[in-house]
Design a protein around this motif. Structure first.
Motif, mmCIF file in Angstrom:
data_model
loop_
_atom_site.group_PDB
_atom_site.id
_atom_site.type_symbol
_atom_site.label_atom_id
_atom_site.label_comp_id
_atom_site.label_asym_id
_atom_site.label_seq_id
_atom_site.Cartn_x
_atom_site.Cartn_y
_atom_site.Cartn_z
ATOM 1 N N SER A 23 8.789 86.065 34.551
ATOM 2 C CA SER A 23 7.365 86.320 34.329
ATOM 3 C C SER A 23 6.945 87.692 34.838
ATOM 4 O O SER A 23 5.772 88.021 34.856
ATOM 5 N N GLY A 24 7.901 88.510 35.267
ATOM 6 C CA GLY A 24 7.599 89.856 35.731
ATOM 7 C C GLY A 24 8.649 90.825 35.242
ATOM 8 O O GLY A 24 9.543 90.483 34.469
ATOM 9 N N LYS A 25 8.560 92.063 35.702
ATOM 10 C CA LYS A 25 9.483 93.098 35.277
ATOM 11 C C LYS A 25 10.798 92.979 36.039
ATOM 12 O O LYS A 25 10.815 92.765 37.241
ATOM 13 N N LEU A 26 11.907 93.136 35.315
ATOM 14 C CA LEU A 26 13.232 93.155 35.929
ATOM 15 C C LEU A 26 13.720 94.583 36.046
ATOM 16 O O LEU A 26 13.538 95.388 35.127
ATOM 17 N N SER A 27 14.353 94.898 37.173
ATOM 18 C CA SER A 27 14.983 96.212 37.314
ATOM 19 C C SER A 27 16.491 96.029 37.446
ATOM 20 O O SER A 27 16.973 94.985 37.873
ATOM 21 N N MET A 28 17.225 97.084 37.068
ATOM 22 C CA MET A 28 18.681 97.037 37.036
ATOM 23 C C MET A 28 19.236 98.063 38.015
ATOM 24 O O MET A 28 19.313 99.245 37.694
ATOM 25 N N PRO A 29 19.630 97.661 39.232
ATOM 26 C CA PRO A 29 20.144 98.632 40.204
ATOM 27 C C PRO A 29 21.423 99.299 39.686
ATOM 28 O O PRO A 29 22.333 98.628 39.198
ATOM 29 N N LEU A 30 21.483 100.622 39.797
ATOM 30 C CA LEU A 30 22.623 101.359 39.256
ATOM 31 C C LEU A 30 23.931 100.992 39.953
ATOM 32 O O LEU A 30 24.976 100.878 39.309
ATOM 33 N N ASP A 31 23.872 100.795 41.274
ATOM 34 C CA ASP A 31 25.124 100.490 41.971
ATOM 35 C C ASP A 31 25.660 99.117 41.580
ATOM 36 O O ASP A 31 26.861 98.937 41.430
ATOM 37 N N ALA A 32 24.749 98.143 41.388
ATOM 38 C CA ALA A 32 25.191 96.797 40.991
ATOM 39 C C ALA A 32 25.805 96.799 39.593
ATOM 40 O O ALA A 32 26.653 95.965 39.276
ATOM 41 N N MET A 33 25.371 97.744 38.765
ATOM 42 C CA MET A 33 25.896 97.864 37.406
ATOM 43 C C MET A 33 27.034 98.882 37.320
ATOM 44 O O MET A 33 27.503 99.198 36.229
ATOM 45 N N ALA A 34 27.470 99.421 38.462
ATOM 46 C CA ALA A 34 28.495 100.479 38.472
ATOM 47 C C ALA A 34 28.077 101.622 37.552
ATOM 48 O O ALA A 34 28.888 102.166 36.798
ATOM 49 N N ALA A 35 26.755 101.932 37.598
ATOM 50 C CA ALA A 35 26.179 102.998 36.765
ATOM 51 C C ALA A 35 26.430 102.766 35.276
ATOM 52 O O ALA A 35 26.448 103.699 34.478
ATOM 53 N N GLY A 36 26.627 101.498 34.909
ATOM 54 C CA GLY A 36 26.862 101.169 33.501
ATOM 55 C C GLY A 36 28.308 101.271 33.081
ATOM 56 O O GLY A 36 28.620 101.136 31.896
ATOM 57 N N LEU A 37 29.219 101.461 34.040
ATOM 58 C CA LEU A 37 30.636 101.680 33.704
ATOM 59 C C LEU A 37 31.538 100.531 34.138
ATOM 60 O O LEU A 37 32.761 100.677 34.138
ATOM 61 N N GLY A 38 30.965 99.398 34.515
ATOM 62 C CA GLY A 38 31.765 98.310 35.068
ATOM 63 C C GLY A 38 32.240 97.277 34.065
ATOM 64 O O GLY A 38 32.781 96.239 34.459
ATOM 65 N N ASP A 39 32.025 97.518 32.776
ATOM 66 C CA ASP A 39 32.410 96.554 31.730
ATOM 67 C C ASP A 39 31.751 95.198 31.945
ATOM 68 O O ASP A 39 32.322 94.156 31.601
ATOM 69 N N HIS A 40 30.562 95.204 32.548
ATOM 70 C CA HIS A 40 29.839 93.948 32.725
ATOM 71 C C HIS A 40 29.182 93.527 31.419
ATOM 72 O O HIS A 40 28.871 94.357 30.559
ATOM 73 N N LYS A 41 28.931 92.235 31.309
ATOM 74 C CA LYS A 41 28.174 91.706 30.177
ATOM 75 C C LYS A 41 26.981 90.931 30.730
ATOM 76 O O LYS A 41 27.108 90.219 31.726
ATOM 77 N N ILE A 42 25.835 91.069 30.078
ATOM 78 C CA ILE A 42 24.653 90.277 30.408
ATOM 79 C C ILE A 42 24.239 89.541 29.146
ATOM 80 O O ILE A 42 24.009 90.156 28.099
ATOM 81 N N VAL A 43 24.188 88.207 29.230
ATOM 82 C CA VAL A 43 23.815 87.397 28.073
ATOM 83 C C VAL A 43 22.671 86.469 28.469
ATOM 84 O O VAL A 43 22.563 86.057 29.623
ATOM 85 N N THR A 44 21.813 86.188 27.518
ATOM 86 C CA THR A 44 20.730 85.231 27.738
ATOM 87 C C THR A 44 20.879 84.072 26.771
ATOM 88 O O THR A 44 21.518 84.203 25.719
ATOM 89 N N THR A 45 20.294 82.950 27.143
ATOM 90 C CA THR A 45 20.424 81.744 26.324
ATOM 91 C C THR A 45 19.090 81.026 26.228
ATOM 92 O O THR A 45 18.462 80.741 27.249
#
Length: 351
Positions: free
Chosen positions: A272-294
């Motif tokens: 119900s509010g804004k989500l932020s994406m910390p760069l370190d948790a995401m490895a600056a976008g280089l960590g091959d992570h996936k985020i999926v919603t259902t």
């Protein structure tokens, strides 16, 4: 004019019982006499004004009942037959449905969620089910209302989070929050083949239920830092899949930080509010992570499969129904459920 009692959203902070006309059905619809329903966390968002619906709408999207009337084009069912319908009621014919995205029926986000959202819902004595041929599922005779009450929404959603995360045999999975959705995600992760399931919550009784449903390691965040505990358990590696089941920035970010490189965050929360994406948790976008919603998978085949799981004894969710109320006492039920008192998990509403 035939009337019925129904729980109606009046304005933020007020849902009240009103006398409303019993719905009339069209050729492709069915009228269900509701025998049991429940309150969802999304209904609480509606009550608080955090999710907008029009004033005057009957709320609720988790019906168990018997067929009272059938439209002329609906075949293969009988008056008096016990059925459930999913919280998501897809048409089965549009592009999204035929493309395998039935939760987004009609081609727009939340399109499949109609009951208690865009049309009158099931916290009432009767409910009109749209596209009945695609959405009514007979309840096996041996199963009680309470055994199948979780199927229309939270079981389908929780299991869907495990499925969307593509859990594999032998995976390590962390599930943040063990409310009804998170508990179902725990059970779903077990069925998907995860061999180390770590769950996080602050309520000891919920952690105990989680153990019964398949959790291997429980972390009470009042006693231990969840991320530190997960690092210890995984030797600093992180988890294959993290499931977010609450809908807050804190739990979303914790899921990100719990992942190993290449891991998947499966998000089930309603934010119900804004989500932020910390760069370190995401490895600056280089960590091959996936985020999926259902969004809760619906339709009659989904409901059939979930009830088969229950009937086969693979999972028993009846312990999640901790309280029961008459429909006329639904305001007390909302008060209990929204304030999370008396160890409540789910309430059964009996019209």
């Amino acid at each position: 004019m035939r009337t019925m009692k129904a729980a109606v959203f009046v304005k933020p902070g007020l849902i009240e019982i009103q006398e409303r006309p019993i719905p009339e059905i069209g050729p492709t619809e069915a009228l269900i006499k509701v025998t049991t329903t429940t309150i969802c966390g999304t209904d609480v968002h509606i009550l608080k004004g955090e999710y907008p619906v029009k004033p005057g709408l009957i709320v609720g999207h988790e019906p168990v009942g018997v067929i009272a009337e059938l439209g002329s084009a609906v075949t293969g069912y009988q008056i008096g037959q016990r059925v459930i319908a999913g919280a998501i009621t897809p048409c089965g014919q549009c592009h999204s449905c035929l493309d395998g995205k039935s939760s987004q029926c009609g081609g727009h986000a939340l399109g499949g969620w109609q009951l208690g959202n865009s049309i009158d819902g099931c916290q009432a004595e009767y409910v009109r089910i749209p596209n009945a041929q695609a959405n009514l599922t007979p309840v096996p005779e041996a199963l009680t209302d309470e055994q199948v009450l979780m199927c229309p929404d939270i079981m389908s959603t929780g299991f869907g989070g495990a499925e969307s995360g593509h859990i594999r045999i032998g995976d390590t999975v962390a599930i943040f929050a063990q409310g009804p959705i998170g508990l179902c995600a725990t059970a779903g992760a077990k069925l998907m083949g995860a061999t180390r399931i770590i769950v996080v919550d602050g309520v000891a009784s919920r952690l105990e239920v989680a153990r019964r449903l398949g959790a291997d390691i429980t972390i009470n965040f009042h006693d231990d830092d969840p991320l530190e505990a997960i690092r210890r358990v995984t030797g600093g590696e992180g988890v294959d899949v993290a499931i977010e089941a609450l809908g807050t920035q804190q739990t979303f970010e914790a899921c990100l930080r719990a992942l190993k490189p290449g891991g998947t965050l499966s998000s089930l929360g309603v934010y119900s509010g804004k989500l932020s994406m910390p760069l370190d948790a995401m490895a600056a976008g280089l960590g091959d992570h996936k985020i999926v919603t259902t969004l809760c998978p619906g339709g009659k085949e989904r409901m059939r499969r979930l009830m088969e799981v229950v009937a086969a004894g693979r999972v028993d969710l009846t312990s999640m129904v901790t309280h029961s109320f008459a429909l006329t006492d639904i305001q007390a039920a909302y008060d209990l459920f929204s304030n999370q008192r008396d160890g409540v998990l789910k309430v059964a509403i009996k019209p």
